[in-house]
Design a protein around this motif. Sequence first.
Motif, PDB file in Angstrom:
ATOM      1  N   THR A 146      -5.782  -4.175  -0.286  1.00 53.75           N
ATOM      2  CA  THR A 146      -7.122  -4.199  -0.862  1.00 53.75           C
ATOM      3  C   THR A 146      -7.795  -2.826  -0.870  1.00 53.75           C
ATOM      4  N   LEU A 147      -7.154  -1.817  -0.296  1.00 51.59           N
ATOM      5  CA  LEU A 147      -7.710  -0.470  -0.325  1.00 51.59           C
ATOM      6  C   LEU A 147      -7.817   0.027  -1.760  1.00 51.59           C
ATOM      7  N   HIS A 148      -8.829   0.863  -1.993  1.00 45.87           N
ATOM      8  CA  HIS A 148      -8.979   1.544  -3.282  1.00 45.87           C
ATOM      9  C   HIS A 148      -8.960   0.568  -4.455  1.00 45.87           C
ATOM     10  N   GLY A 149      -9.729  -0.496  -4.281  1.00 49.28           N
ATOM     11  CA  GLY A 149      -9.859  -1.458  -5.362  1.00 49.28           C
ATOM     12  C   GLY A 149      -8.592  -2.230  -5.661  1.00 49.28           C
ATOM     13  N   GLY A 150      -7.724  -2.376  -4.644  1.00 56.42           N
ATOM     14  CA  GLY A 150      -6.482  -3.119  -4.843  1.00 56.42           C
ATOM     15  C   GLY A 150      -5.396  -2.313  -5.524  1.00 56.42           C
ATOM     16  N   ARG A 151      -5.527  -0.985  -5.496  1.00 51.20           N
ATOM     17  CA  ARG A 151      -4.544  -0.140  -6.190  1.00 51.20           C
ATOM     18  C   ARG A 151      -3.114  -0.391  -5.730  1.00 51.20           C
ATOM     19  N   TRP A 152      -2.893  -0.551  -4.430  1.00 52.20           N
ATOM     20  CA  TRP A 152      -1.530  -0.541  -3.912  1.00 52.20           C
ATOM     21  C   TRP A 152      -0.810  -1.853  -4.212  1.00 52.20           C
ATOM     22  N   ALA A 153      -1.512  -2.970  -4.120  1.00 52.17           N
ATOM     23  CA  ALA A 153      -0.901  -4.238  -4.526  1.00 52.17           C
ATOM     24  C   ALA A 153      -0.614  -4.229  -6.024  1.00 52.17           C
ATOM     25  N   ARG A 154      -1.532  -3.669  -6.791  1.00 51.92           N
ATOM     26  CA  ARG A 154      -1.359  -3.603  -8.239  1.00 51.92           C
ATOM     27  C   ARG A 154      -0.197  -2.673  -8.612  1.00 51.92           C
ATOM     28  N   LEU A 155      -0.094  -1.539  -7.917  1.00 50.69           N
ATOM     29  CA  LEU A 155       0.984  -0.595  -8.206  1.00 50.69           C
ATOM     30  C   LEU A 155       2.345  -1.202  -7.894  1.00 50.69           C
ATOM     31  N   LEU A 160      -3.006   6.031   8.675  1.00 50.90           N
ATOM     32  CA  LEU A 160      -2.220   5.585   7.524  1.00 50.90           C
ATOM     33  C   LEU A 160      -3.140   5.188   6.373  1.00 50.90           C
ATOM     34  N   LYS A 161      -4.152   4.397   6.690  1.00 47.63           N
ATOM     35  CA  LYS A 161      -5.072   3.947   5.645  1.00 47.63           C
ATOM     36  C   LYS A 161      -5.895   5.119   5.101  1.00 47.63           C
ATOM     37  N   LYS A 162      -6.341   5.989   5.991  1.00 52.24           N
ATOM     38  CA  LYS A 162      -7.141   7.133   5.574  1.00 52.24           C
ATOM     39  C   LYS A 162      -6.344   8.072   4.675  1.00 52.24           C
ATOM     40  N   ASN A 163      -5.103   8.307   5.020  1.00 52.29           N
ATOM     41  CA  ASN A 163      -4.288   9.258   4.266  1.00 52.29           C
ATOM     42  C   ASN A 163      -3.924   8.742   2.879  1.00 52.29           C
ATOM     43  N   LEU A 164      -4.005   7.434   2.683  1.00 50.17           N
ATOM     44  CA  LEU A 164      -3.802   6.892   1.343  1.00 50.17           C
ATOM     45  C   LEU A 164      -4.931   7.299   0.399  1.00 50.17           C
ATOM     46  N   ASP A 165      -6.068   7.739   0.963  1.00 45.97           N
ATOM     47  CA  ASP A 165      -7.134   8.273   0.113  1.00 45.97           C
ATOM     48  C   ASP A 165      -6.621   9.432  -0.736  1.00 45.97           C
ATOM     49  N   VAL A 166      -5.786  10.266  -0.134  1.00 45.10           N
ATOM     50  CA  VAL A 166      -5.257  11.433  -0.843  1.00 45.10           C
ATOM     51  C   VAL A 166      -4.396  10.995  -2.021  1.00 45.10           C
ATOM     52  N   VAL A 167      -3.531  10.026  -1.782  1.00 43.89           N
ATOM     53  CA  VAL A 167      -2.633   9.553  -2.840  1.00 43.89           C
ATOM     54  C   VAL A 167      -3.435   8.854  -3.939  1.00 43.89           C
ATOM     55  N   ASP A 168      -4.456   8.111  -3.534  1.00 45.12           N
ATOM     56  CA  ASP A 168      -5.340   7.493  -4.519  1.00 45.12           C
ATOM     57  C   ASP A 168      -5.951   8.563  -5.414  1.00 45.12           C
ATOM     58  N   GLY A 169      -6.310   9.686  -4.823  1.00 47.46           N
ATOM     59  CA  GLY A 169      -6.854  10.800  -5.606  1.00 47.46           C
ATOM     60  C   GLY A 169      -5.846  11.343  -6.605  1.00 47.46           C
ATOM     61  N   TYR A 187      -3.503   9.647  -8.101  1.00 45.40           N
ATOM     62  CA  TYR A 187      -3.416   8.698  -9.210  1.00 45.40           C
ATOM     63  C   TYR A 187      -4.652   8.780 -10.099  1.00 45.40           C
ATOM     64  N   GLN A 188      -5.815   8.972  -9.504  1.00 46.75           N
ATOM     65  CA  GLN A 188      -7.022   9.105 -10.311  1.00 46.75           C
ATOM     66  C   GLN A 188      -6.941  10.320 -11.223  1.00 46.75           C
ATOM     67  N   LYS A 189      -6.436  11.422 -10.696  1.00 44.66           N
ATOM     68  CA  LYS A 189      -6.342  12.657 -11.482  1.00 44.66           C
ATOM     69  C   LYS A 189      -5.277  12.559 -12.579  1.00 44.66           C
ATOM     70  N   SER A 190      -4.307  11.651 -12.420  1.00 43.96           N
ATOM     71  CA  SER A 190      -3.228  11.549 -13.416  1.00 43.96           C
ATOM     72  C   SER A 190      -3.746  11.039 -14.756  1.00 43.96           C
ATOM     73  N   GLY A 191      -4.847  10.287 -14.715  1.00 48.64           N
ATOM     74  CA  GLY A 191      -5.428   9.784 -15.942  1.00 48.64           C
ATOM     75  C   GLY A 191      -4.673   8.634 -16.577  1.00 48.64           C
ATOM     76  N   GLY A 192      -3.709   8.078 -15.863  1.00 48.02           N
ATOM     77  CA  GLY A 192      -2.923   6.974 -16.402  1.00 48.02           C
ATOM     78  C   GLY A 192      -2.533   6.004 -15.314  1.00 48.02           C
ATOM     79  N   ARG A 193      -1.625   5.105 -15.659  1.00 49.35           N
ATOM     80  CA  ARG A 193      -1.203   4.091 -14.691  1.00 49.35           C
ATOM     81  C   ARG A 193      -0.260   4.665 -13.651  1.00 49.35           C
TER      82      ARG A 193
END
Length: 253
Positions: A221-230, A169-178, A180-186
């Motif tokens: 706290t994964l990916h610099g806290g992306r998921w709590a922030r999102l 589950l945690k590993k596969n969130l790497d893909v989703v983080d990618g 969001y990074q490619k989207s160039g926005g929030r």
Amino acid sequence: MQPIILYDIPSKLPKKKWAPNPSKTRFCFGYKNLPYEVIWVEFCDIAATMKGLGVSPTAGKRYTVPTIKDPNTGVVVSDSHAIAKYLDETYPDKLLIPRGAQVLLETFETLYINTVMIPSFKLLATRTLEIQNDISREVFIQSRLKMFRETHWEDMAPEGKAQQMWAALKKNLDVVDGWYQKSGGRWIMGDTFSFADIVVVSWMVWWNAILNKQERQEVHTLHGGRWARLLADVNAECNTELGSFEEHSRSLL
């Protein structure tokens, strides 16, 4: 305007809310500032209740929630994506599905589920059983055994496999983080908020309801806290407070 009726599944949690798909509809209501009221339907009563409303089965030929009944139009709609589409068509201020993006967002939701959820679904199902009301436990067990083609509940997520599912589950969130990074926005569509972002955080609402405190902190706290922030950003965008620590205090143990 009369409140739209939302059919949702209760739990043992203090505020009852937990299910990811009804959470999508709650976010939609908040984003569009639409009034609604909830009718709680125990897991064991979903099929009979939906048949009584004249609703057709949805995923996998099963009766599911969310379902809404709009007294302002007399329309009954089931399935979270179909509800979002209906709300856009009927109450078009602040679109959930940007024009021309219907197929894209349907594909996104399927891709997200296949990428992140499917490898860990059995573990999450066993955790979900812990918050089901007693009246629905046996029906929940039998439905999930049938869904995953298992014979015994203890075979769903034994210790070794449970750890693998959690790591996946945690590993596969790497893909989703990618993504969001490619989207160039929030948001997943750059600077445009959409139903896709609601999909992502609605699964997080479920996780926050069933995971323990340490596990939740690991995800947040994964990916610099992306998921709590999102989750916080979507709640702010939709004027909601779904998935908070306080809301799911019983699951911290």
